[in-house]
Design a protein around this motif. Sequence first.
Motif, mmCIF file in Angstrom:
data_model
loop_
_atom_site.group_PDB
_atom_site.id
_atom_site.type_symbol
_atom_site.label_atom_id
_atom_site.label_comp_id
_atom_site.label_asym_id
_atom_site.label_seq_id
_atom_site.Cartn_x
_atom_site.Cartn_y
_atom_site.Cartn_z
ATOM 1 N N MET A 182 65.434 35.977 -3.221
ATOM 2 C CA MET A 182 64.781 35.829 -4.516
ATOM 3 C C MET A 182 63.978 34.530 -4.549
ATOM 4 S SD MET A 182 65.499 38.589 -6.151
ATOM 5 C CE MET A 182 65.415 39.388 -4.531
ATOM 6 N N ALA A 183 62.922 34.513 -5.343
ATOM 7 C CA ALA A 183 61.993 33.387 -5.343
ATOM 8 C C ALA A 183 62.208 32.495 -6.548
ATOM 9 C CB ALA A 183 60.555 33.907 -5.334
ATOM 10 N N SER A 184 61.693 31.279 -6.434
ATOM 11 C CA SER A 184 61.622 30.374 -7.573
ATOM 12 C C SER A 184 60.239 30.538 -8.179
ATOM 13 C CB SER A 184 61.838 28.924 -7.114
ATOM 14 O OG SER A 184 61.668 28.031 -8.200
ATOM 15 N N ILE A 185 60.196 30.967 -9.443
ATOM 16 C CA ILE A 185 58.935 31.338 -10.071
ATOM 17 C C ILE A 185 58.701 30.490 -11.317
ATOM 18 C CG2 ILE A 185 57.699 33.202 -11.260
ATOM 19 C CD1 ILE A 185 58.958 35.154 -9.365
ATOM 20 N N ALA A 186 57.472 30.009 -11.475
ATOM 21 C CA ALA A 186 57.071 29.254 -12.662
ATOM 22 C C ALA A 186 56.057 30.069 -13.446
ATOM 23 C CB ALA A 186 56.480 27.907 -12.270
ATOM 24 N N VAL A 187 56.134 29.986 -14.778
ATOM 25 C CA VAL A 187 55.238 30.750 -15.640
ATOM 26 C C VAL A 187 54.613 29.816 -16.665
ATOM 27 C CG1 VAL A 187 55.005 32.667 -17.261
ATOM 28 C CG2 VAL A 187 56.650 32.833 -15.378
ATOM 29 N N LEU B 221 61.173 39.341 -14.520
ATOM 30 C CA LEU B 221 61.426 38.422 -13.406
ATOM 31 C C LEU B 221 62.900 38.065 -13.326
ATOM 32 C CD1 LEU B 221 58.376 36.013 -13.867
ATOM 33 C CD2 LEU B 221 58.641 37.764 -12.094
ATOM 34 N N LEU B 222 63.519 37.815 -14.461
ATOM 35 C CA LEU B 222 64.953 37.480 -14.478
ATOM 36 C C LEU B 222 65.793 38.667 -14.020
ATOM 37 C CD1 LEU B 222 65.069 35.508 -17.850
ATOM 38 C CD2 LEU B 222 65.390 34.544 -15.559
ATOM 39 N N ALA B 223 65.409 39.867 -14.466
ATOM 40 C CA ALA B 223 66.155 41.064 -14.075
ATOM 41 C C ALA B 223 66.067 41.301 -12.569
ATOM 42 C CB ALA B 223 65.630 42.279 -14.833
ATOM 43 N N ALA B 224 64.969 40.844 -11.962
ATOM 44 C CA ALA B 224 64.800 40.994 -10.509
ATOM 45 C C ALA B 224 65.539 39.903 -9.739
ATOM 46 C CB ALA B 224 63.309 40.955 -10.160
ATOM 47 N N GLY B 225 66.176 38.982 -10.448
ATOM 48 C CA GLY B 225 66.993 37.967 -9.796
ATOM 49 C C GLY B 225 66.281 36.665 -9.490
ATOM 50 N N HIS B 226 65.053 36.487 -9.966
ATOM 51 C CA HIS B 226 64.311 35.267 -9.680
ATOM 52 C C HIS B 226 64.787 34.106 -10.568
ATOM 53 C CE1 HIS B 226 61.617 37.507 -7.150
ATOM 54 N NE2 HIS B 226 61.214 38.279 -8.149
ATOM 55 N N ASN C 197 55.431 23.964 -27.107
ATOM 56 C CA ASN C 197 56.523 23.717 -28.046
ATOM 57 C C ASN C 197 57.693 24.622 -27.683
ATOM 58 O OD1 ASN C 197 58.226 23.267 -30.189
ATOM 59 N ND2 ASN C 197 56.827 24.015 -31.763
ATOM 60 N N VAL C 198 58.704 24.057 -27.041
ATOM 61 C CA VAL C 198 59.821 24.878 -26.573
ATOM 62 C C VAL C 198 60.609 25.479 -27.736
ATOM 63 C CG1 VAL C 198 60.050 23.640 -24.386
ATOM 64 C CG2 VAL C 198 61.331 22.850 -26.377
ATOM 65 N N GLN C 199 60.429 24.958 -28.967
ATOM 66 C CA GLN C 199 61.117 25.537 -30.112
ATOM 67 C C GLN C 199 60.655 26.966 -30.384
ATOM 68 O OE1 GLN C 199 63.722 24.369 -32.014
ATOM 69 N NE2 GLN C 199 63.795 22.872 -30.332
ATOM 70 N N LYS C 200 59.441 27.290 -29.931
ATOM 71 C CA LYS C 200 58.949 28.652 -30.117
ATOM 72 C C LYS C 200 59.738 29.650 -29.284
ATOM 73 C CE LYS C 200 54.605 29.530 -30.536
ATOM 74 N NZ LYS C 200 53.147 29.664 -30.293
ATOM 75 N N LEU C 201 60.499 29.136 -28.314
ATOM 76 C CA LEU C 201 61.330 30.004 -27.472
ATOM 77 C C LEU C 201 62.746 30.137 -28.003
ATOM 78 C CD1 LEU C 201 60.252 28.595 -23.985
ATOM 79 C CD2 LEU C 201 59.445 30.692 -25.069
ATOM 80 N N ARG C 202 63.023 29.529 -29.132
ATOM 81 C CA ARG C 202 64.389 29.432 -29.643
ATOM 82 C C ARG C 202 65.064 30.790 -29.801
ATOM 83 N NH1 ARG C 202 64.122 27.039 -35.293
ATOM 84 N NH2 ARG C 202 63.148 29.077 -35.567
ATOM 85 N N ASP C 203 64.336 31.787 -30.299
ATOM 86 C CA ASP C 203 64.943 33.074 -30.615
ATOM 87 C C ASP C 203 64.774 34.138 -29.534
ATOM 88 O OD1 ASP C 203 65.859 32.192 -33.100
ATOM 89 O OD2 ASP C 203 63.951 32.655 -34.074
ATOM 90 N N VAL C 204 64.091 33.821 -28.443
ATOM 91 C CA VAL C 204 63.930 34.836 -27.409
ATOM 92 C C VAL C 204 65.251 35.001 -26.659
ATOM 93 C CG1 VAL C 204 61.458 34.438 -27.172
ATOM 94 C CG2 VAL C 204 63.033 33.174 -25.719
ATOM 95 N N PRO C 205 65.596 36.219 -26.280
ATOM 96 C CA PRO C 205 66.933 36.464 -25.715
ATOM 97 C C PRO C 205 67.176 35.805 -24.372
ATOM 98 C CG PRO C 205 65.580 38.446 -25.624
ATOM 99 C CD PRO C 205 64.833 37.469 -26.464
ATOM 100 N N TRP C 206 66.116 35.428 -23.643
ATOM 101 C CA TRP C 206 66.300 34.856 -22.298
ATOM 102 C C TRP C 206 66.239 33.331 -22.302
ATOM 103 C CZ3 TRP C 206 61.685 32.445 -21.957
ATOM 104 C CH2 TRP C 206 60.562 33.045 -22.543
ATOM 105 N N ARG C 207 66.220 32.709 -23.478
ATOM 106 C CA ARG C 207 66.029 31.258 -23.574
ATOM 107 C C ARG C 207 66.995 30.464 -22.702
ATOM 108 N NH1 ARG C 207 65.999 26.813 -23.013
ATOM 109 N NH2 ARG C 207 65.505 25.060 -24.391
ATOM 110 N N GLU C 208 68.241 30.833 -22.662
ATOM 111 C CA GLU C 208 69.246 30.053 -21.925
ATOM 112 C C GLU C 208 69.243 30.345 -20.432
ATOM 113 O OE1 GLU C 208 70.832 27.663 -23.419
ATOM 114 O OE2 GLU C 208 69.839 28.224 -25.281
ATOM 115 N N ARG C 209 68.437 31.296 -19.995
ATOM 116 C CA ARG C 209 68.430 31.676 -18.575
ATOM 117 C C ARG C 209 67.264 31.074 -17.809
ATOM 118 N NH1 ARG C 209 68.526 37.937 -18.324
ATOM 119 N NH2 ARG C 209 68.815 37.469 -16.102
ATOM 120 N N VAL C 210 66.419 30.315 -18.486
ATOM 121 C CA VAL C 210 65.262 29.726 -17.815
ATOM 122 C C VAL C 210 65.289 28.210 -17.969
ATOM 123 C CG1 VAL C 210 63.865 31.783 -18.260
ATOM 124 C CG2 VAL C 210 63.737 29.847 -19.841
#
Length: 498
Positions: free
Chosen positions: A1-6, A21-26, A34-47
Motif C-alpha cells: 500500500m502507498a502513502s498518498i497525499a491529497v 483510498l482508505l478502503a484500499a488500505g493506503h 481550514n481543518v475544521q471543515k473536516l470535523r464532521d466527515v466520517p474519515w477525519r480520524e483516519r487521515v
Amino acid sequence: MASIAVAGATGYVGGRLIPLLLAAGHEVTVLSRNVQKLRDVPWRERVKTVEGSMEQAHAAAQLCAGADIVYYLVHSMSGSKGAAADFEKVERLCALNLGQAARDAGVKRLVYLSGLHPEGELSRHLSSRTEVGEILLASGVPTAVLQAGLVIGSGSASFEMIRHLTDVLPVMPAPKWVLNKIQPIAVRDALHYLMGAAELPSTLNRTFDIGGPDVLTYAQMMRGYAAMAGLRSPTIIALPVLTPWLAAQWVNLVTPVPRNLAIPLVESLQHDCVVAESDIMEYIPEPEGGLTSYRRAVELALRKIQADAVETTWATAHALSAPAEPLPSDPEWAGQKVFTDERSKATAAPASKVWAVVEGIGGENGYYSLPFAWTVRGWMDKLAGGVGLARGRRSPNHLQLNDTVDWWRVETLERGHLLRLRAEMIVPGRAWLEFEVTPAKEDDGSVFRQRAIFFPRGLWGRLYWLAVLPFHGVIFKNMASRITAAAARVEQVREQGS
C-alpha cells in the motif's frame, strides 16, 4: 500500500476520493485551508491533516513529505473572493509550489484532475487548468493529467447548475452554447480513473481524456435531467445575443451556485468538450459493468439525495456509502431543493404520554390545529382526484407500518420514538410529516420535535410551497403546541387520580 497525499480534501471530488483510498488500505495525508471543515466527515480520524494552502511553499512541502503519490484536486476559482478574482495567478503559484515540493520530496507520481477542452483559444478557466497541467508535467515528477468534462453527481457545481436551472425554468432563454457538444462523466467513473491513476507505469508523463459514454448538448442534458426528475421537458430557446457574462449573471440569479463559480463555468461552455482520445483504456479498464450513462448518473444522484434528506432526522449525515451521496463538507448550495418546517417543544409530560398523542393523530382525532383548514384542504384534494381525508385510520389509537392515516401513509414507525408519514395527496412534489419524541435529559419530561419536508417538483412545486407558507406558520406552530399540551393534560389527570 502507498502513502498518498491529497490537496483539495474538502472539495467535491476530494471528499469522495479519500474514503476509497482508505478502503484500499493506503495511508492518507490531506491538506486543507481550514481543518475544521473536516470535523464532521466520517474519515477525519483516519487521515493525517496539514493545515495550509498550496500558495504556501512550506505547506506544499509538508504535504509532500513522505508521500509516494500526490493528488492535486484544487481549483482556486472556488476559494476566497480575492483568489477568485485572479485565480490564474493563484493556480500558477500553487502548481509551481507543488511541482517543487514533490520533486524535492521524491514523490513518484502526481495526479491532477483537469478539464476537457478543444485546441485553440480557451476561456480563462480552461486556459488556467491547462496551464496547471503543463506546469506539473514539466515538474520532473511523473504526472497524469486526467481531463474530464462535466462531473455528474450531487454537489458538483456543473451538475447543480443543470439541476436548478431545470427545476426552476420551464422555459429558458439561453445562449447558443446550449447546443455545444459535451461529454459528461459520472462521479463514480471519474473516481474509478483517479484510483487507477495510482497504478500507472512510473515513466508515464502525459494527459488523458476521460468521459462517459454519452455526447450531448447542454440542452439535451437539461432535458435528460427533467426526465429523470419527473419534470416536464423544458423549452430551451437559443439566443445568439446573450454574452457569457450576462448568461453567468442569469445563472447566478436563478440558481444558488455562487457567482465566482458560475462565471468561469459558463465561460467554459463556449467550447465543445468531448473526448479526443481514449488512450486511458490501455492502462485503466472501464469499471465493471461499463461506464455510467448520463441519465443513470442523474438517477443515482437524485435517488440518494432524496433518501438522505428524509432519512436524516436531527442527526448528522452518516458515512459515505456511494459517490452520489451528499457529504458534510459539500457546499451549502449543493443538493436538491428541499423545504422544511421544523418545530421543537419541551414538555413536562413523559415521552410515553406524548407518544400516545402522536400515534393517535389524524382520523377522528384530527391534527390539533385549525381543523377547518385541514377539512378544506381535504376537499380540494378530493376535487383534484386525490384521496382526501375520507380514508381515516384503521385504529383510533394504534398504528402499524404502511397504515393509512387520511391522505398519509405510515412510512417509518419506531414505536415510542419516531413516526414518519408520507403524503399521498395530489401535490407538485413529494411530502412527509415527521414526529420524534425523546425523553428529556435533566428531568422526567420530554422533547417533542416535528418536521414537515417537501421536495418541490419544478417551478410549480416551489410556488406551491410559497403559497401555503403563511398557513404553515400557523398550522405547524399550533400543532406542536397543542400536541404537547394534550399530553400534559393526560399526565395531570393521571397525577390527580393517584
